[in-house]
Design an enzyme around this catalytic site. Structure first.
Site, PDB file in Angstrom:
ATOM      1  N   HIS A  92      34.358  31.904  41.707  1.00  0.00           N
ATOM      2  CA  HIS A  92      33.057  31.127  42.043  1.00  0.00           C
ATOM      3  C   HIS A  92      33.612  30.137  43.086  1.00  0.00           C
ATOM      4  O   HIS A  92      34.540  29.418  43.111  1.00  0.00           O
ATOM      5  CB  HIS A  92      32.667  30.439  40.838  1.00  0.00           C
ATOM      6  N   ASN A  99      42.785  31.489  40.711  1.00  0.00           N
ATOM      7  CA  ASN A  99      41.362  31.406  40.221  1.00  0.00           C
ATOM      8  C   ASN A  99      41.417  30.814  38.798  1.00  0.00           C
ATOM      9  O   ASN A  99      40.685  29.836  38.497  1.00  0.00           O
ATOM     10  CB  ASN A  99      40.615  32.851  40.321  1.00  0.00           C
TER      11      ASN A  99
END
Length: 306
Positions: A151, A183
């Site tokens: 994201h 991440n």
């Protein structure tokens, strides 16, 4: 500091050149030497995006308030390529690389507050059908690639509303990120830090995006190299940035800027080790951040007086 130097030296995508550019940015009012320019050519050939004083012609998706777009982009657009607005964030899409140039969010303590009715498990990663099929990424591009769908506008920033959270799962808001160690760890730690700022500041404006930074190869020449994945050749950024402006209750503002390499990062590395002058990111990305901010109102940049 000894640990961090070892971390950089051992990295396959080092920050050495980038941090050297950061040093130069701190002295940006002084002429840089010819040797430095030859060593870091990409960081001195800035391509700045023009920033108007008013909201450009952005056509929000059905049901999205233009006022909300204006609020999110209150302090200026970093650039204007392929602008797309969602319910609670705005992005500029890079059709060539199949990831966003940048994603902008406006966060407050209320907007990041967890709503128990919001269920992330109901959110599905999905292609953005507002992007032409020639230029969009697909879930199949990420399958077996070894990279997470990372994201840019964090899902955790939009858990007050189910639709807002679901919007963050459009693939136009994703970029290939190393999973374990980045991440799910270091990058997640930075996202949580930004959310925590809403407890201290009235408004938090966050701009996030990818970088494709040059590095010197064994032949002594400098190259920009990055992997692509899938049949759509989705670019894998070498680094990611976040530039944040925080509004205090007295109207004064503070700015912080971070760059992280897209690789496994030791979880003990403090976030402050990734702080860089925002001008360095602007030069590397070809963008201007928060151009409408009155610099006199900035009381600190990365915790120091500007």
């Amino acid at each position: 500091m000894i640990f961090f130097r070892r971390f950089l030296i051992g990295s396959s995508l080092t920050l050495t050149g980038f941090l050297a550019g950061s040093y130069v940015e701190r002295r940006r009012r002084e002429p840089c030497s010819q040797q430095t320019q030859q060593t870091l050519p990409g960081l001195f050939d800035a391509v700045y995006a023009a920033t108007p004083t008013s909201l450009p012609d952005v056509v929000p998706a059905k049901g999205i308030s233009t006022n909300r777009v204006s609020q999110i982009m209150k302090y200026g657009f970093p650039g204007f390529d392929q602008i797309r607005s969602f319910d609670d964030f705005v992005l500029s899409y890079d059709r060539r690389n199949r990831v966003a140039h940048w994603v902008f969010e406006h966060l407050t303590q209320e907007t990041v507050k967890h709503n128990p009715d919001v269920d992330r498990a109901k959110c599905d990663f999905k292609p953005d059908d507002t992007v032409h099929p020639f230029f969009r990424s697909e879930n199949s591009d990420y399958k077996h690639s070894g990279f997470d769908r990372g994201h840019l506008a964090a899902a955790g920033n939009h858990k007050a509303n189910q639709k807002h959270c679901e919007d963050t799962f459009f693939l136009s808001n994703m970029a290939p990120q190393v999973g374990s160690g980045f991440n799910r760890d270091a990058w997640n730690k930075l996202e949580k830090y930004v959310r925590k700022l809403t407890k201290k500041f009235v408004n938090v404006y966050c701009c996030t995006g990818p970088l494709y930074l040059p590095r010197k190869e064994a032949d002594g020449k400098t190259y920009v190299k990055y992997q692509v994945i899938g049949t759509n050749n989705v670019a894998v950024p070498t680094h990611f940035f976040k530039v944040v402006v925080c509004e205090r209750s007295d109207g004064k503002m503070e700015m912080e800027a971070f760059v992280m390499p897209n690789q496994v990062i030791n979880n003990e590395t403090p976030l402050t080790m990734f702080q860089v002058p925002p001008e360095t990111i602007e030069r590397a990305a070809g963008l201007l951040f928060f151009s409408q901010v009155n610099r006199k109102h900035l009381v600190s940049i990365n915790g120091k007086s500007p």
